[in-house]
Design a protein around this motif. Structure first.
Motif, short mmCIF file in Angstrom:
data_model
loop_
_atom_site.label_atom_id
_atom_site.label_comp_id
_atom_site.label_asym_id
_atom_site.label_seq_id
_atom_site.Cartn_x
_atom_site.Cartn_y
_atom_site.Cartn_z
N ARG A 47 -9.54 10.83 77.39
CA ARG A 47 -8.90 9.87 76.55
C ARG A 47 -10.25 9.08 77.13
N VAL A 48 -10.63 7.82 76.00
CA VAL A 48 -11.49 7.22 75.37
C VAL A 48 -10.87 5.89 74.49
N GLU A 49 -10.55 4.51 75.16
CA GLU A 49 -9.83 3.71 74.89
C GLU A 49 -8.25 4.54 73.70
N SER A 50 -7.99 4.44 72.40
CA SER A 50 -7.31 5.47 72.46
C SER A 50 -7.07 5.74 70.88
N TYR A 51 -8.27 6.97 71.69
CA TYR A 51 -8.33 8.53 71.44
C TYR A 51 -8.40 9.81 72.63
N PHE A 52 -8.79 10.73 72.47
CA PHE A 52 -9.38 11.90 73.43
C PHE A 52 -10.00 12.54 72.60
N VAL A 53 -11.06 12.82 73.41
CA VAL A 53 -12.76 13.04 72.99
C VAL A 53 -12.56 14.64 73.85
N LEU A 54 -13.47 15.58 72.85
CA LEU A 54 -13.47 16.83 73.49
C LEU A 54 -14.72 16.57 74.59
N VAL A 55 -14.74 17.25 75.86
CA VAL A 55 -15.31 17.76 76.73
C VAL A 55 -15.87 18.57 76.86
N ASP A 56 -15.26 19.71 76.75
CA ASP A 56 -15.48 21.09 75.97
C ASP A 56 -14.93 22.32 76.02
N PHE A 57 -15.58 23.04 75.54
CA PHE A 57 -14.25 24.42 75.26
C PHE A 57 -14.75 25.69 75.51
N PHE A 58 -13.97 26.82 75.90
CA PHE A 58 -14.64 27.93 76.60
C PHE A 58 -13.38 29.36 76.81
N LYS A 59 -14.16 29.96 77.22
CA LYS A 59 -13.55 31.13 77.60
C LYS A 59 -13.08 30.89 78.62
N SER A 60 -13.99 30.90 79.42
CA SER A 60 -13.92 30.70 80.89
C SER A 60 -13.76 29.73 81.66
N TYR A 61 -13.66 29.14 83.04
CA TYR A 61 -13.97 28.74 84.10
C TYR A 61 -15.89 28.60 83.97
N ASP A 62 -16.06 29.37 84.06
CA ASP A 62 -17.58 29.43 84.26
C ASP A 62 -18.48 29.17 82.93
N LEU A 66 -4.43 23.45 87.38
CA LEU A 66 -5.38 24.02 86.32
C LEU A 66 -6.52 24.45 87.30
N LYS A 67 -6.85 24.32 88.56
CA LYS A 67 -7.94 24.63 89.33
C LYS A 67 -7.30 26.41 89.56
N ARG A 68 -6.29 26.63 89.81
CA ARG A 68 -4.61 27.76 90.20
C ARG A 68 -5.47 29.11 89.17
N MET A 69 -4.55 28.02 87.99
CA MET A 69 -4.59 28.43 87.06
C MET A 69 -6.38 30.02 86.17
N PHE A 70 -7.39 29.53 86.43
CA PHE A 70 -8.68 29.72 86.59
C PHE A 70 -8.86 30.48 87.50
N SER A 71 -8.45 30.74 88.48
CA SER A 71 -7.91 31.94 89.52
C SER A 71 -8.12 32.30 89.93
N ILE A 72 -6.84 32.77 88.92
CA ILE A 72 -5.79 33.85 88.22
C ILE A 72 -6.27 34.48 87.18
N ASN A 73 -6.69 36.04 88.07
CA ASN A 73 -7.48 37.40 86.29
C ASN A 73 -6.34 37.02 85.26
N LEU A 74 -6.14 36.69 83.92
CA LEU A 74 -5.31 36.29 83.30
C LEU A 74 -6.18 37.21 81.47
#
Length: 98
Positions: free
Chosen positions: A59-74, A90-98
């Motif tokens: 969130r930046v003021e009244s908007y949500f701005v993209l930080v990054d997009f990715f397929k894996s945590y790495d 969220l961190k726990r979700m990435f530690s599970i093999n999807l």
């Protein structure tokens, strides 16, 4: 006498605009925060088209701005990793093999 040049210390910093252009992705750079988003500083989004992909918005003021997009945590940039690391669910979700 040997001639040597100084090491190249300039590193290419992450630039979401460059990544958006090169990936030709569906993720939007920003969107307006809604009334129901009032107490949120981040949004974590996923898509399941041609495999799972994640996006982190800040969130930046009244908007949500993209930080990054990715397929894996790495693959995430350092700023996105920090946001994920600061949220144990969220961190726990990435530690599970999807």
């Amino acid at each position: 006498m040997s001639i040597s040049s100084p090491p190249n210390t300039a590193s290419k910093e992450f630039n979401i605009h460059d990544k958006l252009r090169s990936a030709k992705t569906h993720w939007s750079y920003c969107f307006a925060a809604q009334i129901h988003d009032e107490s949120f500083n981040y949004q974590f989004r996923t898509t399941f088209v041609d495999g799972i992909e994640f996006a982190v918005y800040e969130r930046v003021e009244s908007y949500f701005v993209l930080v990054d997009f990715f397929k894996s945590y790495d693959e995430a940039c350092d700023d996105a990793k920090k946001i994920i690391d600061d949220h144990p669910d969220l961190k726990r979700m990435f530690s599970i093999n999807l």
